[in-house]
Design an enzyme around this catalytic site. Structure first.
Site, short mmCIF file in Angstrom:
data_model
loop_
_atom_site.label_atom_id
_atom_site.label_comp_id
_atom_site.label_asym_id
_atom_site.label_seq_id
_atom_site.Cartn_x
_atom_site.Cartn_y
_atom_site.Cartn_z
N ASP A 1 -3.61 -0.17 8.83
CA ASP A 1 -3.74 -0.12 7.38
C ASP A 1 -3.46 -1.50 6.77
O ASP A 1 -2.59 -2.22 7.24
CB ASP A 1 -2.74 0.91 6.84
CG ASP A 1 -2.81 1.08 5.35
OD1 ASP A 1 -3.87 1.47 4.84
OD2 ASP A 1 -1.79 0.82 4.67
N GLU B 1 -8.04 -2.96 8.75
CA GLU B 1 -8.62 -2.77 7.43
C GLU B 1 -8.44 -4.04 6.61
O GLU B 1 -7.34 -4.39 6.23
CB GLU B 1 -7.96 -1.59 6.71
CG GLU B 1 -8.52 -1.36 5.31
CD GLU B 1 -7.61 -0.56 4.40
OE1 GLU B 1 -8.12 0.09 3.49
OE2 GLU B 1 -6.38 -0.62 4.60
#
Length: 644
Positions: free
Chosen positions: A346, A375
């Site tokens: 993330d 990400e």
């Protein structure tokens, strides 16, 4: 407020209690045995380790009241202590073990206080599973199914609410917990496999002991335990094993940048610099460009990396090497424990940049064939490419990250389908984005997607237009890269009228016992369009299983002309998987045609790609065409052909 594994609540026998010290003079043997039985008062992270790792040293974080000044020794076992370090808190001690000469065994480590009292810690060194280091990560032949666990399927109604956790189940509230869990996913593996998905990525399932909005999983309060409202560590491990038996890998979503504000560290930080900005909220600027800007000033870089997302997500300072070790070892622990096939990170670019290099290199050194996708939410391919291993950079940054989420392509697809065709709009946006692939170290290892859990669903982004949806899904399931599909996209789930994440992450129909009218797992109650969409995804993903060599091979595309965009997937000459294909083993190319306007397409235009004697079989209806034919295609169509 309920807390698990909290240092402040862990010790029931206070070793510094004057009464205990007095009794200890006369009852020293009894006192030692009492403390030796109090291992539950001490938490050790990681909770176990393995012998035979690439790097033989492991740093234990020992958390317990007043352990910082204890002396550590090996009471039982063949392992060497190389370092013992205390930081600012009295309740943490960092102990490094050298396992290079160790065998699998049960260790006993003794903590001795300056008053002579002792406590024993039993610690397991385990054997690794055969082939663990050589595990293969997800790749271009795979297809990833992204699931919001709380919203997919409720397999265990008994864990919807758990004593001590304040965020209770409320299916009527868009931001509440709805009850989905590990058991619900495990019970529907057959559906996931039949759809053609070979990997599952779930939003985080580690403990989020927050008062509200905990369902999404991105406010970690315990890095080593699954949230009990999803299940247990044992259930997660069993789920991974069952998925493997179905031919499906498990990708774990990891959060390195921040924690939840109810994490034990916020009550008692191991060191004063454990949390950025002295543990006080200062929002991030989100200016990721500052990391790459040759004109940037240091305060802008710091404002991006050190700032918090929101007050309930304290930002971790990974420049602290003990915290860095904690996060690195946690990732390795989960890979070994749950037999992971990949990691999704993330907000990849937000943590300390040097730490990201260290974290990723350590994991890839341990598992050379593994895959990790980061990400980086930027639609500028120069920014996303920077993080992928093998890319050309403006500096000497050492990135070992194999994959990155391809946000530039996602944006280009939506732009292409929502805009009219002209010399500078329409399919040209997709063409130009893919033409920038020279920036990437390995463009075929990028994770591509029509939508995800943080944006409006693709059906809504495309104005609930079924034909546009078909073109988008056809493109993204056949072009270069590893496709990821968000649960429900296969049945045209949308979020019309709201961009709230709780609505975007709506419940999958059929996942709850009360869902009697509509069940996407069985097809009951689905509309004709929803059934068609489901079948379309299944057919497209079936190509990856019957022709994996094509999706590991090259992409060749023609510049779009008059609203027609054509490209080929070509099996690599070096691949030996042709003979392994169960059907159409002579297929060496896949041809995809997307067209917005009606067109009589002369196949001779593409003769150099498939030769004069080739035949083409259309996937949707099985019709055969010759290389000399002209094909009439209606407007807004997406056709896929197997070239033989």
């Amino acid at each position: 407020m309920f807390k698990t594994n909290r240092v402040s609540n862990a010790i029931h026998l206070k070793r510094k209690n004057p009464l205990l010290l007095f009794l200890g003079c006369a009852l020293s043997l009894h006192t030692v045995s009492v403390f030796a039985s109090q291992q539950e008062d001490i938490n050790v992270y990681p909770p176990n380790w393995w012998v035979g790792m690439q790097r033989p040293e492991v740093e234990l974080m020992i958390a317990g009241e007043d352990v910082a000044d204890d002396k550590v020794s090996v009471a039982k076992g063949s392992v060497r202590i190389t370092k013992s370090t205390a930081l600012d808190s009295n309740n943490y001690l960092f102990v490094t073990l050298d396992t290079s000469a160790a065998k699998a065994q049960e260790l006993v480590l003794t903590l001795t206080d300056d008053d002579g009292s002792k406590r024993d810690i039993r610690y397991s060194l385990k054997m690794r599973k055969d082939g663990s280091a050589e595990r293969k990560g997800f790749g271009p032949e795979d297809a990833i199914y992204l699931i919001t666990p709380d919203r997919f399927a409720n397999g265990n109604l008994n864990n919807d609410n758990v004593d001590g956790y304040k965020d209770k189940a409320d299916r009527s509230f868009k931001g509440g917990r709805h009850g989905g869990d590990i058991k619900g996913i495990a019970e529907n593996l057959d559906y996931i496999k039949e759809m053609g998905f070979t990997q599952i990525w779930t939003m985080p399932m580690l403990e989020n002991a927050m008062e509200k909005y905990s369902y999404h999983g991105y406010s970690t309060t315990d890095y080593y335990n699954i949230d009990p409202r999803f299940g247990s560590n044992q259930e997660f491990i069993a789920f991974s094993q069952k998925a493997d038996e179905h031919g499906i890998g498990v990708i774990m979503d990891m959060v390195l940048n921040h924690i939840g504000s109810n994490h034990a560290w916020m009550e008692d930080m191991p060191s004063s610099d454990w949390i950025n900005n002295h543990g006080k909220f200062v929002g991030t600027t989100h200016k990721r460009e500052s990391l790459h800007d040759p004109h940037a000033i240091e305060s802008d870089v710091k404002g991006f990396s050190d700032g918090w997302f929101v007050p309930t997500m304290p930002d971790l300072n990974q420049r602290n090497q003990h915290l860095a070790n904690y996060l690195i070892q946690n990732a390795i622990w989960w890979v070994e424990t749950a037999n992971l096939s990949g990691i999704r990170v993330d907000t990849y670019s937000y943590p300390d940049k040097a730490f990201l290099s260290q974290w990723t290199n350590r994991i890839m050194d341990e598992y050379p064939k593994f895959n990790i996708v980061g990400e980086e939410w930027s639609v500028n391919p120069a920014i996303t490419a920077y993080w992928q291993a093998g890319s050309q950079r403006h500096d000497n940054y050492d990135s070992a990250l194999p994959s990155v989420m391809d946000f530039p392509l996602q944006a280009a697809v939506v732009e292409a389908l929502n805009n009219d065709e002209s010399w500078n709009s329409g399919f040209i946006s997709v063409y130009e984005t893919l033409a920038s692939d020279f920036l990437y170290g390995d463009p075929n290892n990028l994770v591509i997607f029509p939508d995800n859990h943080d944006m409006s669903r693709i059906y809504t982004q495309l104005g609930h237009d079924k034909e546009k949806w078909n073109m988008a899904m056809t493109l993204l399931l056949t072009t270069r890269g590893i496709p990821q599909v968000f649960y429900g996209t296969e049945i045209l789930m949308g979020n019309e009228g709201s961009d709230d994440h709780g609505i975007i992450r709506s419940d999958f129909p059929g996942g709850w016992p009360s869902d009697s009218a509509k069940n996407a797992f069985t097809g009951k109650g689905l509309s004709d369009d929803e059934r068609w969409a489901q079948d379309r995804i299944k057919a497209l993903l079936g190509l990856r299983q019957s022709h994996p060599e094509l999706f590991k091979g090259e992409l060749k595309h023609y510049a779009p002309v008059d609203g027609v965009y054509t490209y080929f997937r070509v099996a690599s000459e070096s691949t030996d998987s042709l003979a392994e294909s169960p059907a159409d083993s002579s297929a060496k190319k896949l041809m995809v045609v997307l067209n917005k306007e009606p067109v009589d397409l002369k196949l001779t235009k593409y003769a150099k790609m498939f030769g004069a004697n080739a035949s083409l079989r259309r996937v949707s209806d099985g019709e055969i065409f010759k290389a000399s034919d002209t094909i009439s295609l209606p407007a807004m169509s997406a056709n896929v052909f197997i070239v033989q």
